[in-house]
Structures are given as C-alpha cells and as structure tokens.
Design a protein around this motif. Sequence first.
Motif, PDB file in Angstrom:
ATOM      1  N   TYR A 254      11.547  -5.216 -13.213  1.00 30.59           N
ATOM      2  CA  TYR A 254      11.372  -4.101 -12.264  1.00 30.59           C
ATOM      3  C   TYR A 254      12.440  -3.034 -12.512  1.00 30.59           C
ATOM      4  O   TYR A 254      12.134  -1.848 -12.652  1.00 30.59           O
ATOM      5  CB  TYR A 254      11.464  -4.654 -10.833  1.00 30.59           C
ATOM      6  CG  TYR A 254      11.408  -3.623  -9.743  1.00 30.59           C
ATOM      7  CD1 TYR A 254      10.194  -3.283  -9.142  1.00 30.59           C
ATOM      8  CD2 TYR A 254      12.560  -2.976  -9.307  1.00 30.59           C
ATOM      9  CE1 TYR A 254      10.144  -2.327  -8.125  1.00 30.59           C
ATOM     10  CE2 TYR A 254      12.520  -2.025  -8.305  1.00 30.59           C
ATOM     11  CZ  TYR A 254      11.313  -1.701  -7.722  1.00 30.59           C
ATOM     12  OH  TYR A 254      11.267  -0.759  -6.733  1.00 30.59           O
TER      13      TYR A 254
ATOM     14  N   THR B  25      12.217   0.809 -14.062  1.00 33.14           N
ATOM     15  CA  THR B  25      12.630   2.044 -13.358  1.00 33.14           C
ATOM     16  C   THR B  25      13.413   2.966 -14.289  1.00 33.14           C
ATOM     17  O   THR B  25      13.532   4.158 -14.043  1.00 33.14           O
ATOM     18  CB  THR B  25      13.520   1.765 -12.110  1.00 33.14           C
ATOM     19  OG1 THR B  25      14.691   1.079 -12.545  1.00 33.14           O
ATOM     20  CG2 THR B  25      12.813   0.968 -11.043  1.00 33.14           C
TER      21      THR B  25
ATOM     22  N   GLU C  26      15.748  -1.717  -0.225  1.00 33.71           N
ATOM     23  CA  GLU C  26      15.261  -0.597  -1.030  1.00 33.71           C
ATOM     24  C   GLU C  26      13.850  -0.886  -1.569  1.00 33.71           C
ATOM     25  O   GLU C  26      12.977  -0.020  -1.553  1.00 33.71           O
ATOM     26  CB  GLU C  26      16.244  -0.453  -2.189  1.00 33.71           C
ATOM     27  CG  GLU C  26      16.069   0.648  -3.168  1.00 33.71           C
ATOM     28  CD  GLU C  26      17.154   0.486  -4.262  1.00 33.71           C
ATOM     29  OE1 GLU C  26      18.219   1.116  -4.121  1.00 33.71           O
ATOM     30  OE2 GLU C  26      16.934  -0.287  -5.233  1.00 33.71           O
ATOM     31  N   ILE C  27      13.628  -2.135  -2.038  1.00 37.34           N
ATOM     32  CA  ILE C  27      12.341  -2.461  -2.681  1.00 37.34           C
ATOM     33  C   ILE C  27      11.220  -2.621  -1.660  1.00 37.34           C
ATOM     34  O   ILE C  27      10.096  -2.155  -1.871  1.00 37.34           O
ATOM     35  CB  ILE C  27      12.453  -3.785  -3.493  1.00 37.34           C
ATOM     36  CG1 ILE C  27      13.348  -3.622  -4.715  1.00 37.34           C
ATOM     37  CG2 ILE C  27      11.083  -4.282  -3.928  1.00 37.34           C
ATOM     38  CD1 ILE C  27      13.487  -4.899  -5.554  1.00 37.34           C
TER      39      ILE C  27
ATOM     40  N   PRO D 235      10.061  -1.379   1.167  1.00 37.02           N
ATOM     41  CA  PRO D 235       9.143  -0.304   1.590  1.00 37.02           C
ATOM     42  C   PRO D 235       8.231   0.188   0.474  1.00 37.02           C
ATOM     43  O   PRO D 235       7.229   0.851   0.751  1.00 37.02           O
ATOM     44  CB  PRO D 235      10.095   0.826   2.025  1.00 37.02           C
ATOM     45  CG  PRO D 235      11.432   0.196   2.198  1.00 37.02           C
ATOM     46  CD  PRO D 235      11.478  -0.985   1.295  1.00 37.02           C
ATOM     47  N   THR D 236       8.550  -0.129  -0.789  1.00 35.94           N
ATOM     48  CA  THR D 236       7.719   0.363  -1.894  1.00 35.94           C
ATOM     49  C   THR D 236       6.587  -0.621  -2.230  1.00 35.94           C
ATOM     50  O   THR D 236       5.751  -0.320  -3.078  1.00 35.94           O
ATOM     51  CB  THR D 236       8.568   0.555  -3.186  1.00 35.94           C
ATOM     52  OG1 THR D 236       8.932  -0.738  -3.700  1.00 35.94           O
ATOM     53  CG2 THR D 236       9.829   1.368  -2.921  1.00 35.94           C
TER      54      THR D 236
ATOM     55  N   ASP E 218       3.181  -3.138  -1.958  1.00 40.25           N
ATOM     56  CA  ASP E 218       1.822  -2.887  -1.455  1.00 40.25           C
ATOM     57  C   ASP E 218       1.363  -3.960  -0.468  1.00 40.25           C
ATOM     58  O   ASP E 218       0.206  -4.002  -0.083  1.00 40.25           O
ATOM     59  CB  ASP E 218       0.840  -2.782  -2.633  1.00 40.25           C
ATOM     60  CG  ASP E 218       0.760  -4.082  -3.442  1.00 40.25           C
ATOM     61  OD1 ASP E 218       1.360  -5.097  -3.003  1.00 40.25           O
ATOM     62  OD2 ASP E 218       0.109  -4.096  -4.509  1.00 40.25           O
TER      63      ASP E 218
ATOM     64  N   ALA F 274       4.684  -4.205  -8.286  1.00 45.56           N
ATOM     65  CA  ALA F 274       5.461  -2.953  -8.279  1.00 45.56           C
ATOM     66  C   ALA F 274       6.046  -2.692  -9.667  1.00 45.56           C
ATOM     67  O   ALA F 274       6.070  -1.544 -10.136  1.00 45.56           O
ATOM     68  CB  ALA F 274       6.565  -3.035  -7.232  1.00 45.56           C
TER      69      ALA F 274
ATOM     70  N   LEU G  69       5.289   0.437 -12.400  1.00 46.72           N
ATOM     71  CA  LEU G  69       6.348   1.249 -13.039  1.00 46.72           C
ATOM     72  C   LEU G  69       6.248   1.200 -14.567  1.00 46.72           C
ATOM     73  O   LEU G  69       7.048   1.815 -15.265  1.00 46.72           O
ATOM     74  CB  LEU G  69       7.723   0.721 -12.613  1.00 46.72           C
ATOM     75  CG  LEU G  69       8.137   0.976 -11.165  1.00 46.72           C
ATOM     76  CD1 LEU G  69       9.325   0.091 -10.781  1.00 46.72           C
ATOM     77  CD2 LEU G  69       8.502   2.450 -10.981  1.00 46.72           C
TER      78      LEU G  69
END
Length: 438
Positions: free
Chosen positions: A40, A44, A91-92, A94-95, A97, A177, A181
Amino acid sequence: MLPPPLTTAADRGQAGDRLLPEAADVVVIGGGIAGISTAYYLATRGVRVVVCEKGRVAGEQSSRNWGWIRKQNRDPGELALMIESLRRWHEIVPTLDEDIGFTVGGVTSLAETEAELAEREAWLEHARAYQLDTRLLGPEEAAAMLGRSDRRVRAALTTPSDARAEPWKAVPAIARAARALGAEIHEATAVRALDRQAGRISGVVTERGTIRCASVVLAGGVWSRAFLENAGLALPQLGVKSSVLRTTAAPRFSESAFGAKGASIRPRADGGYTIARSGAATFDIIPAAFRHLGAFTPILRRNWRIMRLRFGKPFFDALQSRRWQPDQASPFEAIRVLHPDPDTHLLDDVLRAARDLYPALAEAKAAQQWAGIIDVTPDELPVLDAVATLPGLFLATGFSGHGFGIGPGAGHAMAEIVTGRRPAIDLSALRYARFSSP
Ligand SMILES: Cc1cc2nc3c(=O)[nH]c(=O)nc-3n(C[C@H](O)[C@H](O)[C@H](O)COP(=O)(O)OP(=O)(O)OC[C@H]3O[C@@H](n4cnc5c(N)ncnc54)[C@H](O)[C@@H]3O)c2cc1C
C-alpha cells in the motif's frame, strides 16, 4: 467475522487467469497485514509493486487474530512504531471501501494478583515516557467498569486511545485500496526462491514463472524461516498455535477490550465477543525448534505454565527444514492456508473463565472456534530491516503475536527503507543483525 470456509479457488491453489508481470520494482512475498501494508505505502509513492501470496490475502494470522490495535503493554523497542501505526490506521480507514469495525474503544489489562499489579505499574513508566493517556484504575473503578460488585480485580491499566478492528475485513479492504493505488496482488502464487545476479537480488521464481525485480520484501509470517533457510540465511523464528473463539451476541458493557489471565475479550462489530487466553499456546517441537532452542529458552521459561509442548505433529511437517530447487514444488504450495484445529478443551475453559469474570458474558455462548500459528522470535519483536549480505532483500516478519496493530506502521517503515529513505522512527531494536551479533 472469520474467513469463510476454505473454499475459494485461491485456497485450492488456482490462480485465475491474470498473468504475472515479467518485471516490477518490488516484489512482496506474503499477503498478510505486513505485506499488504508495505505494498500500500509503496504504491502511494508510485513504485511498481507486486504481492505474491501462496493462498489468499489474510488467509493466515492476519485474519485469525483478536483484532486488538494496542500500544498498551508493548515492548519499548516497538512502542514508537506502534504509536505511528495507530496514526496510520486513522489515516487509512477513511479511504477504505468497507466498514472494518475500526473503533477507538481502549484496551484495559486487569490485575487480580500482586504480581499482575506490579506488571501493570511497571508498564506505566513506558506510557509516561511517551505521554500516553494510560491510567491505572483502582479496585472500585475497575469493578464499575466490569459491572462487578466485589473487589476481585485489584486494579486495571487502561489506554482509552487504543483501538480495535475486524481483521478479516480490514486486511482485504487495505489490499483493495492498495490495488486501487496500482499495486498488483496475485493470490495462489507461491514464491519458491530468490534470483540473484552479481551478488544481489535480480528477481523471484514463483510457481507461475519469474518476475524480475531489484528489491524483494519477505513478509511471509511463519513461513519466513523456511524460505530464508532455503536461500542460505538464518532466522530464529518458531510457530506456536493459538486458539480463539467468538460468541453469539451478548450485552455490551464497555467499548474497551479487556486482558486478563483467564480470559481476554474484545467486543466485535457483530455484537459478540472474540475471546482467548493470552499466552496460552501449543508449541510443537520440530528439528528447527531444537536448533534455536537456546535462543528461545527465556520465552519458554516465562510462559511454561501456559505453553503446552508437544513432539512433532505431522501438521508441522511443511514448516520443517528442507531444501528445494526453484524448479521443484516448494512447501508453500503444499499448504496454501495454515488452518490448524483449535484446542477445544482450552477454549471451553476460557469461555468458563470469561463468564465468571465479566458479568455481562454470564450467558454468552460459543458461536465459532478457530486457531492460528503465530510466528515468534526469541525477543518477541519483529525484524524490519534490509539484509546486509544480500542487497535488495528486505525482511518484515516475526511479529510475535502483535503484528496486526503495528502492521500499517511497519508497512510504512518498510516502504521508506526499500525506497532508500531513513524511517522517521528509530527501528534499531528491530534489526536483523541482532540475532547474529554477539
Ligand atoms: C490467534 C491470534 C491472535 C492474535 N491477536 C493479535 C492482536 O489482537 N493484535 C495484534 O496486533 N496481533 C495479533 N496477532 C498477531 C498478528 O495476527 C500477526 O502478527 C500478523 O497478522 C502477522 O502478519 P504477517 O503479514 O506478518 O503474517 P501473516 O498474516 O501470517 O501473512 C503471511 C502470508 O505470507 C504468505 N506466504 C508465506 N510464504 C510465502 C511464499 N513463499 N510465497 C507466497 N506467499 C507466502 C502466507 O500464505 C501468509 O498469507 C494474533 C495472531 C494470532 C494467530
């Protein structure tokens, strides 16, 4: 939730028709929280990263764990990284699904004896050094928190900022996620061996072909020792079996997870509780265990009352030391997903202890039992490091029963190391060389 029964194509070693790429910047071996978080954070940064997982994403420890995301009671050698990791979870999440049940409900460790009280008090020193919100509650406050009317519990150490999540949802959601990316994740794809050229990594040989790459991150959980031994490298790492149960829905009396000698519990998003006994594990004596026994003696001494020793079960055959060539089937193809039988006698006793200690659980019933194999190092700390003797190889393994919470922090740190940056956190306690230097 636990992984559904092992019925997917990946569990049977069927990889689907997605072709493996011929080349990547980085190949990550292992689709648990360590490998997925590393991928991950590499993705990014625009790094071309491919994860190879022999079975399914989070099929092993990363879906079978209790789901505690805790700073409390961590070794000072990994506490700064854990504080960073909790920041990464925030941080992760809320991103993602899917709702993974991430909840800041706190972690509370009960003390029923003088010795336990002394342990809890001692850890407060570390909490103070890092200015954590940890507090020691007295018997009245502890009883009120549990809904008890007696003074059975002498004290409770609590860290309200600690958290929890549903592991089986969390790790696949982070994997999706990572894919979004740009990371490629291939299930049913065992890595058999490393390719080298001029003394450094030049690729990996998988059961489905070779991928050229300059960097490899081994995040293979309990399989890491066998993989490294085949590559001529040593890692003192053993596997211990740990059993867990979940209950049907039961009254919610606190948002905190509770740790206690007889039974530790964590409220679940489905209304039940995940319950187990800390440190209660079965340790199978295999030849690798004898080779590393000296290094592991302190842990065995510390835990001997709760650790059951057994002589070589066939189940562990695949984790035995043996060598294979890149064109031969490896042990990783023989067992796609480690799926040990839970210790049902132990779990019956743990449920009794939970009903006795937590009044709200008096009527709780077991809904499911399972087990996982935990990868343990002699000092119960992971290795997050580059391998100096084989440039291009990096290790993220040996999380010793507490790698779920620290996973995102570890993944971020590995992405820094692999891309040649200096991690902001001091990782000196997690060096690979600590096992070889005097
Ligand atoms: C019962 C139990 C309770 C726990 N409770 C907690 C907790 O509450 N909180 C916490 O923080 N931690 C907990 N842990 C520990 C935590 O689950 C682990 O530390 C963490 O999941 C380790 O992640 P990992 O990615 O290193 O390993 P794993 O999740 O084991 O993943 C490694 C993956 O690598 C794959 N692999 C290995 N070799 C190869 C190869 N050659 N090719 C391809 N793939 C390969 C495997 O198939 C596996 O999927 C618990 C563990 C257990 C078992």
